[in-house]
Design a protein around this motif. Structure first.
Motif, short mmCIF file in Angstrom:
data_model
loop_
_atom_site.label_atom_id
_atom_site.label_comp_id
_atom_site.label_asym_id
_atom_site.label_seq_id
_atom_site.Cartn_x
_atom_site.Cartn_y
_atom_site.Cartn_z
N GLU A 5 0.82 -1.20 0.00
CA GLU A 5 0.05 0.17 0.02
C GLU A 5 0.66 1.22 -0.07
O GLU A 5 0.58 2.31 -0.91
CB GLU A 5 -0.76 -0.02 1.47
N GLN A 8 2.54 1.71 -3.42
CA GLN A 8 1.62 2.18 -4.43
C GLN A 8 1.21 3.72 -4.17
O GLN A 8 1.56 4.63 -5.02
CB GLN A 8 0.47 1.51 -4.36
N ARG A 9 1.06 4.28 -3.03
CA ARG A 9 0.86 5.50 -2.69
C ARG A 9 1.96 6.52 -3.11
O ARG A 9 2.00 7.54 -3.22
CB ARG A 9 0.53 5.76 -1.23
#
Length: 63
Positions: A5, A8-9
């Motif tokens: 996560e 990805q960010r």
């Protein structure tokens, strides 16, 4: 899952991450934390290094 996560960010900030990661003692996880805390629009949020240091409760040697 959390690492994926985060990756990805921050993927669109890879250049910023690499620049921060080049500082001795700063690893990739720390660069992610720095970006999360202060963002990428530093010039508009903090007009001088002293402002950033003050926000981070650090002493600025540039004064």
């Amino acid at each position: 899952m959390l690492d994926q996560e985060i990756a990805q960010r921050v993927s669109s900030y890879q250049e910023d991450i690499e620049r921060l990661d080049s500082i001795p003692g700063i690893a990739t996880r720390m660069t992610e934390q720095i970006l999360a805390e202060i963002g990428t629009d530093i010039g508009n949020r903090f007009p001088t290094a002293a402002h950033l240091c003050s926000w981070a409760a650090l002493f600025s040697w540039t004064q």
